[in-house]
Scaffold this active site. Structure first.
Site, short mmCIF file in Angstrom:
data_model
loop_
_atom_site.label_atom_id
_atom_site.label_comp_id
_atom_site.label_asym_id
_atom_site.label_seq_id
_atom_site.Cartn_x
_atom_site.Cartn_y
_atom_site.Cartn_z
N SER A 156 -7.31 1.85 -3.95
CA SER A 156 -6.15 2.51 -3.38
C SER A 156 -5.25 3.15 -4.37
O SER A 156 -4.45 3.98 -4.02
CB SER A 156 -5.26 1.47 -2.83
OG SER A 156 -5.17 0.90 -2.02
N GLU A 208 0.83 -1.21 0.00
CA GLU A 208 0.00 0.00 0.00
C GLU A 208 0.86 1.25 0.00
O GLU A 208 0.68 2.16 -0.80
CB GLU A 208 -0.90 -0.01 1.25
CG GLU A 208 -1.83 1.16 1.33
CD GLU A 208 -2.73 1.21 0.11
OE1 GLU A 208 -2.49 2.09 -0.73
OE2 GLU A 208 -3.63 0.38 -0.02
N ASP A 228 1.19 3.91 -3.19
CA ASP A 228 0.73 5.30 -3.05
C ASP A 228 1.83 6.29 -3.44
O ASP A 228 1.59 7.24 -4.18
CB ASP A 228 0.29 5.57 -1.61
CG ASP A 228 -0.99 4.82 -1.22
OD1 ASP A 228 -1.68 4.32 -2.11
OD2 ASP A 228 -1.29 4.74 -0.01
#
Length: 519
Positions: free
Chosen positions: A449, A249, A253
């Site tokens: 995400s 994650e 990002d």
């Protein structure tokens, strides 16, 4: 005799599959943060309704003005200090702007101060955590002053919304993955490198390796952005070496934002995965007077039903502050379709369901050369994930969604009874996902995400070109015509795509230059 008042919305119950495994050590030290009421709430509400209506004459507040006019009152902070002293608790940090006071003490002291019983619990997916049942109580002089008491329990609150592509052969003849730069071109992002902008990213665990970032940006031929790790509470940049865990994650990002705005500063706020940690990290990002992010990307969340109402309201009031400051917040809408993985009917994901964030849903994208040939709702079936979306049970229909309906998969549609999610969308299927480098491994990742940082990167480019932040964008985007690619095929379970706004992909995926024009 001191009267105690239960704190509204602090009720906790034992969820199914959870059992008590023992008492907490009364001498163990913990930190708990107390959120206080806002000064001049009525005046602030009036300002917010103008912002929500998209009133162009409203200028963003400075962080100093927000603190002075709408922070916590000195008297209220003094009351918390006196309360802490009476119970042997110490004040570890106070932030009038963020309306928070962090208290430190032993479990025994906190149990007595807030009239709670803390125990150790075990849950088959959440693991072991410290928890409580019932309500938190506060004395007479804090009644109405304290809005939330967070951190007494530390159960894991949220989950990351990313999916690593399963190892199967992609369809021949189709481009099966994209770099963030290829997507920025397909979505016609305006030119720019985000110079002078800071993008905040909130992470509840994991970490990044600088070597991954350097190698990745070099492979794309872009400069490496300045990446700063900001530790919140006991959080920090702690890569685990497992690309399937939170590292995936965090790295995803940063790599998406950094590829799109390589001249920006990326501030990554690391915290514990608990409601207290999550809320505090977003608060620190919003009120950060050093890095001053103009856009914040959040790729974590959980179904509305698993939040206490005090946590949700405390979080939402921080998101309101962001809107007042002209900080845009992009949040992933979830990867488990219309149920949000809740196991109990349709649910939307929070914080995406807050009316003060740009909720980002997912599509599945096919391209040929420099153009999109097909884009449908992301839904890869039960195991593969699908765009989160639906209707909030916690928040009413905002001004800019009045009159909209959600199209149902079974046919027909129903007028919105609450805030509709998502607002916008972008490529999210791991089958047509993003090529990234995580823990030294070239990986293809999808999930909503990826969409939150994609939109955050677009907004940072627009802010840099404009020389000022676009701030709260929802009202403007809903008013503008034709600034998104309307997605009209597919479903996310209970809801179907349709012309105009829908509860799978919102207004659609960005036509970047048109979005820039509208903002």
């Amino acid at each position: 005799m001191i009267n105690k008042h239960p704190l509204p919305g602090s009720e906790r119950t034992i969820e199914q599959g959870t059992k008590v495994i023992g008492q907490c050590d009364p001498a163990e030290r913990i930190e708990v943060f107390v959120m206080l009421r806002r000064r001049q709430q009525a005046k602030f509400d009036a300002l917010m309704s103008r912002i929500e209506a998209g009133d162009p004459s409203v200028k963003p507040l400075t962080r100093e003005a927000l603190a002075k006019d709408y922070g916590a009152a000195p008297d209220d902070i003094a009351k918390v200090r006196a309360f802490a002293a009476a119970h042997g608790l110490t004040v570890a940090r106070e932030d009038p702007a963020a309306r928070s006071v962090l208290l430190s003490g032993t479990i025994a002291q906190f149990q007595s101060a807030f009239e709670v019983k803390l125990e150790n619990y075990q849950h088959h997916t959440a693991g072991q955590f410290r928890g409580r049942t019932g309500t938190v109580s506060v004395p007479d002089d804090l009644h109405g002053v304290v809005e939330a008491v967070l951190g007494l329990d530390n159960r894991p609150q949220a989950r990351p919304h990313f999916r690593i592509r399963p190892p199967f052969a992609p369809a021949r003849g189709h481009q099966a993955s994209f770099t963030p730069l290829q997507l920025a071109a397909l979505y016609q992002f305006p030119q720019g490198d985000g110079d002078g902008q800071c993008v905040g990213i909130v992470e509840l665990g994991g970490g990044y390796n600088t070597s991954d970032l350097k190698a990745y940006f070099a492979s794309l031929g872009v400069a490496s952005p300045t990446v700063k790790s900001v530790g919140v509470d006991q959080g920090g940049n702690q890569p685990s070496g497992d690309p399937n865990g939170p590292d995936g994650e965090v790295t995803l990002d940063i790599e998406i934002v950094g590829a799109i705005v390589p001249r920006s500063t990326i501030a990554v706020y690391f915290t514990q995965n608990s409601d207290a940690g999550f809320i505090d990290a977003v608060s620190r990002a919003v009120h950060d007077t050093v890095n001053k992010p103009s856009v914040i990307s959040i790729s974590w969340g959980a179904p509305e039903s698993v939040w206490t109402s005090q946590s949700m309201q405390a979080f939402n009031s921080i998101l309101q502050s962001a809107a007042a400051l002209g900080v845009t917040i992009c949040a992933a809408s979830g990867d488990s379709g219309s149920s949000d993985g809740s196991g109990g009917g349709d649910q939307v994901d929070f914080p995406a369901s807050s009316p003060y964030v740009l909720a980002c849903g997912g599509t599945s994208l096919t391209a040929s050369g420099s153009s999109i040939t097909r884009e449908v709702v992301w839904n890869d079936g039960q195991q593969g994930g699908a765009s989160g979306g639906g209707v909030s049970r916690a928040f009413p229909v905002p001004a800019w969604q009045q009159g909209l309906s959600a199209t149902l998969s079974g046919g027909g549609s129903e007028p919105l009874s609450g805030r509709g999610v998502p607002d916008v969308a972008g490529d999210a299927s791991p089958v047509t996902g993003y090529s990234v480098l995580i823990d030294g491994t070239q990986t293809v990742v999808g999930g909503t995400s990826a969409v939150a940082p994609l939109w955050a990167g677009l907004i940072a480019r627009i802010n840099a070109a404009k020389g000022q932040p676009v701030g709260f964008v929802n009202a403007k985007l809903y008013k503008a015509q034709g600034v998104c690619n309307d997605i009209t095929q597919g479903n996310n379970g209970s809801f179907a795509a349709s012309a105009g706004w829908d509860a799978c992909t919102g207004l659609g995926s960005p036509i970047g230059q048109k979005v820039a024009g509208a903002l």
